[in-house]
Design a protein around this motif. Structure first.
Motif, PDB file in Angstrom:
ATOM      1  N   LEU A 290       7.710   3.274  -3.802  1.00  0.00           N
ATOM      2  CA  LEU A 290       7.256   2.034  -3.289  1.00  0.00           C
ATOM      3  C   LEU A 290       7.633   0.869  -3.686  1.00  0.00           C
ATOM      4  N   TYR A 291       8.308  -0.028  -2.706  1.00  0.00           N
ATOM      5  CA  TYR A 291       8.704  -1.441  -3.223  1.00  0.00           C
ATOM      6  C   TYR A 291       7.937  -2.417  -2.395  1.00  0.00           C
ATOM      7  N   LYS A 292       7.064  -3.132  -2.566  1.00  0.00           N
ATOM      8  CA  LYS A 292       6.505  -4.153  -1.702  1.00  0.00           C
ATOM      9  C   LYS A 292       6.567  -3.795  -0.181  1.00  0.00           C
ATOM     10  N   THR A 293       6.003  -2.451  -0.200  1.00  0.00           N
ATOM     11  CA  THR A 293       5.792  -1.966   1.176  1.00  0.00           C
ATOM     12  C   THR A 293       4.745  -2.666   1.994  1.00  0.00           C
ATOM     13  N   PRO A 294       5.304  -3.271   3.292  1.00  0.00           N
ATOM     14  CA  PRO A 294       4.196  -3.741   4.182  1.00  0.00           C
ATOM     15  C   PRO A 294       3.064  -2.822   4.402  1.00  0.00           C
ATOM     16  N   LYS A 295       1.813  -3.570   4.156  1.00  0.00           N
ATOM     17  CA  LYS A 295       0.504  -3.101   4.137  1.00  0.00           C
ATOM     18  C   LYS A 295       0.360  -1.872   5.353  1.00  0.00           C
ATOM     19  N   LYS A 296       0.733  -2.303   6.509  1.00  0.00           N
ATOM     20  CA  LYS A 296       0.522  -1.564   7.632  1.00  0.00           C
ATOM     21  C   LYS A 296       1.557  -0.215   7.514  1.00  0.00           C
ATOM     22  N   LEU A 317       2.731   8.597  -5.936  1.00  0.00           N
ATOM     23  CA  LEU A 317       3.485   7.366  -5.319  1.00  0.00           C
ATOM     24  C   LEU A 317       4.056   6.738  -6.636  1.00  0.00           C
ATOM     25  N   SER A 318       5.124   6.142  -6.656  1.00  0.00           N
ATOM     26  CA  SER A 318       5.651   5.210  -7.927  1.00  0.00           C
ATOM     27  C   SER A 318       5.845   3.645  -7.224  1.00  0.00           C
ATOM     28  N   ASP A 319       4.898   2.883  -7.626  1.00  0.00           N
ATOM     29  CA  ASP A 319       5.113   1.411  -7.253  1.00  0.00           C
ATOM     30  C   ASP A 319       6.123   0.653  -8.079  1.00  0.00           C
ATOM     31  N   GLY A 320       7.221   0.366  -7.604  1.00  0.00           N
ATOM     32  CA  GLY A 320       8.248  -0.319  -8.319  1.00  0.00           C
ATOM     33  C   GLY A 320       8.287  -1.967  -7.967  1.00  0.00           C
ATOM     34  N   SER A 321       7.259  -2.493  -7.545  1.00  0.00           N
ATOM     35  CA  SER A 321       7.105  -3.863  -7.077  1.00  0.00           C
ATOM     36  C   SER A 321       7.205  -4.744  -8.350  1.00  0.00           C
ATOM     37  N   GLY A 322       6.720  -4.043  -9.479  1.00  0.00           N
ATOM     38  CA  GLY A 322       6.581  -4.922 -10.472  1.00  0.00           C
ATOM     39  C   GLY A 322       4.988  -5.559 -11.006  1.00  0.00           C
ATOM     40  N   GLU A 323       5.070  -6.392 -11.641  1.00  0.00           N
ATOM     41  CA  GLU A 323       3.648  -7.241 -11.951  1.00  0.00           C
ATOM     42  C   GLU A 323       3.432  -7.921 -10.860  1.00  0.00           C
ATOM     43  N   GLY A 324       2.006  -7.985 -10.461  1.00  0.00           N
ATOM     44  CA  GLY A 324       1.737  -8.761  -9.279  1.00  0.00           C
ATOM     45  C   GLY A 324       2.028  -8.047  -8.103  1.00  0.00           C
ATOM     46  N   SER A 325       2.024  -6.757  -7.885  1.00  0.00           N
ATOM     47  CA  SER A 325       2.363  -6.093  -6.788  1.00  0.00           C
ATOM     48  C   SER A 325       1.562  -6.443  -5.834  1.00  0.00           C
ATOM     49  N   PRO A 326       2.039  -6.685  -4.437  1.00  0.00           N
ATOM     50  CA  PRO A 326       0.789  -7.057  -3.290  1.00  0.00           C
ATOM     51  C   PRO A 326       0.420  -5.782  -2.901  1.00  0.00           C
ATOM     52  N   ILE A 327       0.548  -4.388  -3.217  1.00  0.00           N
ATOM     53  CA  ILE A 327       0.046  -3.332  -2.806  1.00  0.00           C
ATOM     54  C   ILE A 327      -0.835  -2.613  -3.862  1.00  0.00           C
ATOM     55  N   GLU A 328      -1.027  -3.122  -4.805  1.00  0.00           N
ATOM     56  CA  GLU A 328      -1.649  -2.508  -6.119  1.00  0.00           C
ATOM     57  C   GLU A 328      -3.157  -2.167  -5.310  1.00  0.00           C
ATOM     58  N   GLY A 329      -3.619  -3.360  -4.683  1.00  0.00           N
ATOM     59  CA  GLY A 329      -5.214  -3.161  -4.372  1.00  0.00           C
ATOM     60  C   GLY A 329      -5.441  -1.776  -3.481  1.00  0.00           C
ATOM     61  N   ILE A 330      -4.498  -1.531  -2.238  1.00  0.00           N
ATOM     62  CA  ILE A 330      -4.387  -0.570  -1.408  1.00  0.00           C
ATOM     63  C   ILE A 330      -4.269   0.770  -2.296  1.00  0.00           C
ATOM     64  N   LEU A 331      -3.285   0.729  -3.123  1.00  0.00           N
ATOM     65  CA  LEU A 331      -3.124   1.997  -4.220  1.00  0.00           C
ATOM     66  C   LEU A 331      -4.300   2.516  -4.785  1.00  0.00           C
ATOM     67  N   ARG A 332      -4.951   1.564  -5.526  1.00  0.00           N
ATOM     68  CA  ARG A 332      -6.052   1.814  -6.193  1.00  0.00           C
ATOM     69  C   ARG A 332      -7.430   2.465  -5.386  1.00  0.00           C
ATOM     70  N   VAL A 343      -0.736   7.689  -8.809  1.00  0.00           N
ATOM     71  CA  VAL A 343       0.146   6.494  -8.557  1.00  0.00           C
ATOM     72  C   VAL A 343       0.529   6.114  -9.935  1.00  0.00           C
ATOM     73  N   VAL A 344       1.783   5.941  -9.968  1.00  0.00           N
ATOM     74  CA  VAL A 344       2.531   5.202 -11.317  1.00  0.00           C
ATOM     75  C   VAL A 344       2.546   3.664 -11.310  1.00  0.00           C
ATOM     76  N   TYR A 345       2.007   2.865 -11.864  1.00  0.00           N
ATOM     77  CA  TYR A 345       2.085   1.628 -11.774  1.00  0.00           C
ATOM     78  C   TYR A 345       3.251   0.953 -12.809  1.00  0.00           C
ATOM     79  N   ASN A 346       4.097   0.468 -12.227  1.00  0.00           N
ATOM     80  CA  ASN A 346       5.328  -0.004 -13.043  1.00  0.00           C
ATOM     81  C   ASN A 346       5.128  -1.619 -13.172  1.00  0.00           C
ATOM     82  N   ARG A 347       5.301  -1.678 -14.596  1.00  0.00           N
ATOM     83  CA  ARG A 347       5.276  -3.247 -14.903  1.00  0.00           C
ATOM     84  C   ARG A 347       6.493  -4.158 -14.506  1.00  0.00           C
ATOM     85  N   ASN A 348       7.645  -3.412 -14.630  1.00  0.00           N
ATOM     86  CA  ASN A 348       8.972  -4.170 -14.014  1.00  0.00           C
ATOM     87  C   ASN A 348       9.221  -3.699 -12.603  1.00  0.00           C
ATOM     88  N   GLN A 349      10.204  -4.275 -11.963  1.00  0.00           N
ATOM     89  CA  GLN A 349      10.565  -3.888 -10.685  1.00  0.00           C
ATOM     90  C   GLN A 349      11.683  -2.750 -11.038  1.00  0.00           C
TER      91      GLN A 349
END
Length: 822
Positions: A290-296, A317-332, A343-349
């Motif tokens: 995942l990378y800043k995937t549009p929520k829809k 799922l691996s969120d590669g958006s980095g810190e402040g990811s806009p999709i973290e809330g949906i994933l949790r 889910v893997v939450y990555n601190r770096n992009q």
């Protein structure tokens, strides 16, 4: 008038002054006894007329006439034409006529310095847009993109040849017919003006990029109508009938959506799948970067997994958006909702490969499936995979058919119905793509994704997997929906040239690992690749040409073979078959005196038997490779021998065929499909030479079950192993039978489009012009049908059971759907 002339195009010659091109068609598909006149203020104008056959698809009138001819009228205008009032096309029959077309001179004046162009597609979001189209470069045309205030937008433009447009502009060289894709990232205006500016010509189009919900509906109707009208004017009958009416108004997509609905499981069927107990119920890990995937799109992707009728899965799922990811809330939220979601939450992009690898690290499934972050699975995707694993437990790799889904997630289009495993196609195009499922032990053996190939990291991974498995299965069902979105290569091919460079390197690395000596390059067609194999050693090729008289055709064949090929270790064996003309034998003598590598051998049986004649020729062949040639072919491209010999030298290949054209330039052969037309047929028969075919299948190397022996190279050892041509098949299907025998013995048949020849065989030649020939043909047809009953019943593995066997266009099997367009 009963045989009315219908004008579809009126435009100026793009180079010559005071010259018009008028294109039209007749209701009865031919001019017949009609006479056309072109008049300017009722005075006749000189013009020349060409009859052009439409390949591939034709129009059917209400009276049941199939229209597949257009007429090109090149009209010379007098210098004083601008002072006149009206130009007309008159259609006369037996002295009675009417005005088929008229246009005011005042309108013609507006077209005189018009840039011939067309906008194919416009895609936009809040932070980017992409515009694709084509234009005719009549001398230094520049593209500019401006908003209503005159602000110019610095777009990235990729230009490429547009062979699909080229035929409609015969006065232009290929490099003057330019396709383009313009990409921009940044603030997007509501509207953009696309200006085509030259020294003495200009044109402008306006595209609405951001619309209100109400405006979208109104704009769509207007745009659809405009596209139909413009396409009708630009391309005439064939393209209008198919593309403008079906595709641009949505009929094509509507038909496919109807087909998809009928072929998708019902709610009751899905419920039955959920309760079904398999003997083998493996866990499937679905890996998604995942990378800043549009929520829809993110929600739709996750929900498509949660709705699977097979429930033993985990979503990694691996969120590669980095810190402040806009999709973290949906994933949790989803982690809490469903314990199968990890889910893997990555601190770096992260880039795509590293991001995917993080998801792979947390996977625990017996099999691993790969999905893009904005795509969707069909609800029975995993069920169908597990069903196959229970039926074929040795399976290690699975791939499925796929289509595309629009931004709303409601309309499906561009279905890709694939063949069974087709390695030569895979070397030309990552046709496997989605859905791809691999057994864990194969994944562990080949390793993770390689960031060196980012952009085509999936292509590299697939190639490494197939190197380590021969147990590859294909499910011919649409089980994956690929989002047509700006951040995926599918929706933005013009803006990802780095991905195609990575793909070229991935194929080359595959060859290097296997020790295959070949050089990979990109073709003029985006996303399609070409392999040139290095000839090993200097093996002799025996060219076998049966001949009975027809000296001029034979001369053309031999002359082109000499002029177009640098490969020298050849012998040419002409199998003389009861010729009667003195000129024929004089030419034989001339050939043998001038060329030591030419020899004529004499077949003395009176009855014609193509198989026996070629078998006789092989007995006199010294080469390790046999090139079967008809005497009515002419080589077009250079190095055809090398193009055929290179792949034929591979240990897994038994025979290689070429791309053949009729004398009028339309396609005669681009492979053979078993079952097409009843027994076997040529796909894309009659298509224009520039047509790329279904997902590029005319222009890429690939495996077919058979190729025509009008030009076919075969290893002599394979020929002898399978018993050569079957002499029971004297005329019909003998080359197809030979290829199928080679396939049954474990060899692949390769179609190589880069070996191109004319085949001057008549389009209307048949076997049944006498009762005796008809009976022979039917007897041979029956022999073939009985011998190859299984493949005729089960379907050609290099085709797809969802495609029609009634037409040669790789069309969807839509029995009962009307094609009446006029």
């Amino acid at each position: 008038m009963e045989n009315q002339f219908n004008v579809t195009i009126c435009r100026f010659h793009t180079k010559a002054k005071n010259k018009l091109l008028i294109i039209g068609w007749f209701n009865q598909n031919e001019i017949g006894g009609n006479q056309l006149l072109v008049c300017l203020d009722k005075k006749k104008l000189p013009f020349s007329m060409e009859e052009i056959k439409i390949g591939g698809t034709s129009l059917r009138t209400r009276k049941g006439v199939t229209v597949n001819r257009q007429y090109y009228l090149w009209v010379d205008l007098p210098r004083s034409w601008r002072d006149c009032k009206c130009l007309e096309v008159k259609n006369f029959y037996n002295g009675v006529g009417n005005t088929a077309y008229s246009i005011p001179v005042s309108t013609l004046k507006k077209y005189e310095f018009y840039v011939q162009k067309y906008i194919d597609s416009v895609e936009a979001e809040k932070d980017s847009f992409q515009i694709s189209g084509w234009y005719i470069d009549q001398g230094g045309i520049e593209l500019r993109f401006l908003d209503d205030t005159g602000k110019e937008y610095p777009v990235d433009i990729l230009r490429k040849s547009r062979s699909d447009v080229r035929k409609q502009y015969p006065e232009n060289a290929p490099e003057e017919v330019i396709g383009f894709t313009a990409c921009y990232t940044g603030d997007v205006p509501k509207k953009i003006r696309i200006r085509f500016e030259g020294q003495d010509r200009h044109a402008e189009d306006t595209a609405t990029l951001l619309r209100s919900p109400v405006g979208k509906g109104v704009s769509f109707v207007g745009t659809a109508y405009k596209k139909v009208r413009v396409y009708y004017q630009q391309f005439g009958i064939s393209a209008t009938a198919v593309r403008a009416v079906e595709k641009l108004t949505g009929r094509e997509e509507s038909e496919y959506n109807t087909w998809l609905e009928e072929h998708s499981p019902s709610g009751a069927e899905l419920e039955a799948q959920r309760t079904h107990k398999f003997a083998f119920s493996p866990k499937i890990s679905i890996v998604v970067p995942l990378y800043k995937t549009p929520k829809k799109y993110l929600v739709e992707m996750i929900e498509s997994v949660r709705k699977q009728s097979y429930e033993n899965w985990e979503l990694c799922l691996s969120d590669g958006s980095g810190e402040g990811s806009p999709i973290e809330g949906i994933l949790r939220k989803y982690e809490k909702k469903d314990s199968r979601i990890k889910v893997v939450y990555n601190r770096n992009q992260l880039q795509i490969s590293d991001n995917t690898n993080e998801a792979l690290k947390i996977s625990t499934g017996d099999y691993i499936a790969f999905t893009d972050h904005d795509d969707m699975l069909a609800p029975d995707a995993l069920y169908e995979c597990v069903k196959l694993l229970n039926e074929e437990p040795s399976t290690e790799i699975i791939y499925t058919d796929e289509d595309k889904v629009n931004m709303s997630g409601k309309e499906y289009f561009a279905p890709h119905f694939k063949p069974d495993f087709n390695p030569d196609m895979l070397y030309s195009d990552n046709y496997i793509c989605h859905l791809f499922v691999v057994k864990r032990n194969v994944y562990e053996e080949v390793g993770m994704l390689n960031s060196e190939f980012d952009g085509s990291q999936d292509y590299d991974f697939v190639l490494r997997c197939v190197e380590n498995s021969s147990k590859i299965r294909h499910i011919p069902k649409i089980l994956y929906h690929w989002r047509a979105h700006k951040n995926s290569t599918a929706g933005n091919s013009g803006c990802k040239s780095y991905a195609y460079d990575a793909a070229t390197r991935a194929i080359q690395a595959h060859y290097d690992r296997l020790g295959i000596q070949a050089k990979v390059g990109m073709t003029e067609h985006t996303g399609l690749y070409r392999s040139r194999y290095t000839i090993q050693g200097n093996p002799m090729v025996s060219v076998i040409i049966p001949n009975k008289d027809h000296v001029q055709e034979l001369k053309t064949c031999i002359s082109s073979l000499e002029k177009k090929n640098a490969y020298e270790n050849l012998e040419i064996i002409i199998v003389e078959n009861n010729s009667e003309e003195e000129e024929t034998f004089a030419y034989y003598k001339e050939l043998e005196e001038k060329h030591s590598r030419v020899k004529v051998v004499f077949w003395k049986e009176k009855a014609f038997n193509y198989s026996a004649i070629n078998n006789f020729g092989v007995k006199h062949a010294s080469g390790d490779y046999l090139l079967f040639l008809n005497n009515d072919v002419e080589f077009i491209t250079k190095d055809c021998i090398e193009e055929l010999l290179g792949p034929c030298q591979r240990s897994d290949v038994g025979a290689v065929g070429a791309r053949l054209y009729y004398g009028d330039g339309t396609l005669q052969h681009a492979g053979v499909v078993i079952g097409l037309g009843g027994i076997a047929g040529h796909p894309f028969y009659g298509f224009p030479s520039e047509d790329v075919g279904y997902f590029g299948r005319v222009v890429i190397a690939q495996n077919y079950s058979a190729v025509t022996a009008a030009c076919m190279m075969m290893k002599k050892s394979v020929f002898q192993q399978v018993g050569g041509f079957d002499e029971q098949l004297a005329v019909a299907y003998n080359d197809v039978d030979l290829c199928l025998k080679a396939g049954e013995a474990g060899y692949r048949i390769v179609y190589n489009p880069y070996a191109e020849l004319y085949h001057y065989e008549s389009k209307t030649r048949g076997y049944e012009d006498t009762k005796e020939k008809e009976e022979r043909f039917q007897a041979e047809r029956e022999i073939f049908r009985r011998r190859w009953e299984k493949i005729l019943r089960d379907g050609d593995p290099n085709y797809n059971p969802n495609l029609t066997l009634q037409e040669a266009n790789f069309g969807l099997d839509m029995e009962g759907v009307s094609k009446q367009l006029y």
